[in-house]
Scaffold this active site. Structure first.
Site, PDB file in Angstrom:
ATOM      1  N   CYS A 164       7.815  19.875  80.662  1.00 34.57           N
ATOM      2  CA  CYS A 164       9.069  20.567  80.350  1.00 34.57           C
ATOM      3  C   CYS A 164      10.202  19.756  80.979  1.00 34.57           C
ATOM      4  O   CYS A 164      10.408  19.786  82.188  1.00 34.57           O
ATOM      5  CB  CYS A 164       8.989  21.977  80.918  1.00 34.57           C
ATOM      6  SG  CYS A 164      10.313  23.060  80.394  1.00 34.57           S
ATOM      7  N   CYS A 193      12.044   4.884  88.820  1.00 33.02           N
ATOM      8  CA  CYS A 193      13.312   5.012  89.560  1.00 33.02           C
ATOM      9  C   CYS A 193      13.461   6.321  90.327  1.00 33.02           C
ATOM     10  O   CYS A 193      14.498   6.561  90.927  1.00 33.02           O
ATOM     11  CB  CYS A 193      14.492   4.816  88.616  1.00 33.02           C
ATOM     12  SG  CYS A 193      14.806   6.224  87.521  1.00 33.02           S
ATOM     13  N   CYS A 238      13.673   7.253  80.171  1.00 25.34           N
ATOM     14  CA  CYS A 238      14.375   7.758  81.339  1.00 25.34           C
ATOM     15  C   CYS A 238      15.867   7.487  81.180  1.00 25.34           C
ATOM     16  O   CYS A 238      16.272   6.360  80.869  1.00 25.34           O
ATOM     17  CB  CYS A 238      13.836   7.073  82.599  1.00 25.34           C
ATOM     18  SG  CYS A 238      14.739   7.512  84.103  1.00 25.34           S
ATOM     19  N   CYS A 243      16.866   4.648  84.154  1.00 26.76           N
ATOM     20  CA  CYS A 243      16.413   3.249  84.180  1.00 26.76           C
ATOM     21  C   CYS A 243      15.920   2.724  82.835  1.00 26.76           C
ATOM     22  O   CYS A 243      15.619   1.540  82.715  1.00 26.76           O
ATOM     23  CB  CYS A 243      15.317   3.071  85.231  1.00 26.76           C
ATOM     24  SG  CYS A 243      13.750   3.858  84.823  1.00 26.76           S
ATOM     25  N   CYS A 289      10.493  10.157  87.193  1.00 27.30           N
ATOM     26  CA  CYS A 289      10.232   8.821  86.661  1.00 27.30           C
ATOM     27  C   CYS A 289       9.589   8.028  87.796  1.00 27.30           C
ATOM     28  O   CYS A 289      10.139   7.954  88.891  1.00 27.30           O
ATOM     29  CB  CYS A 289      11.534   8.173  86.205  1.00 27.30           C
ATOM     30  SG  CYS A 289      11.344   6.450  85.702  1.00 27.30           S
TER      31      CYS A 289
END
Length: 150
Positions: free
Chosen positions: A136, A116, A64, A67, A113
């Site tokens: 995607c 976060c 991510c 985070c 995510c």
């Protein structure tokens, strides 16, 4: 994970994340470049084919961009022809959250995510076997971690 799992998570709730990272919009804005903030915190979409990450197939993991949680392994990455990096599976079902998205006059499943809440992209049931899934993702929402660091 398969399409039925994705739909169930979107309808009934997601798995518990391994940890949580929570910041205010002002804190995220101060930490992130403007284009990454737009995509991850405001649910934006980058232009297709705007990132070299689409054609990057070296070993490693993708984390991510907000985070640092590891989300995808390069072994699940494939060329979808869509202009965005695509994956068949996350590294752990609990790191991705799924949400019904009815924006833009269509029904899709948004992925964020689970640590976060960063907007990552969408998941579709038209990927290759064995999962049949195509995660995607916006390249701006991801950081490539080299195989030495994974």
């Amino acid at each position: 994970m398969n399409w039925n799992d994705v739909v169930r998570f979107a309808r009934e709730g997601n798995l518990q994340p391994p940890r949580r990272v929570e910041r205010s919009d002002d804190e995220w804005r101060a930490l992130l470049p403007e284009d990454r903030f737009y995509v991850t915190r405001l649910k934006g979409t980058e232009r297709p084919h705007s990132s070299e990450m689409c054609s990057l197939f070296t070993p490693g993991r993708y984390a991510c961009g907000c985070c640092g949680t590891e989300l995808f392994d390069s072994s699940s990455k494939f060329e979808s022809g869509t202009g965005w990096p695509s994956f068949t599976q996350p590294v752990d079902d609990a790191v991705i959250a799924h949400h019904a998205d009815t924006s833009h006059g269509m029904t899709r499943i948004e992925t964020t995510c689970n640590v976060c809440d960063a907007h990552l992209g969408h998941v579709f049931p038209d990927g290759p076997e064995p999962s049949g899934l195509r995660f995607c993702m916006n390249a701006l929402a991801l950081d490539k971690i080299s195989s030495d660091e994974a």
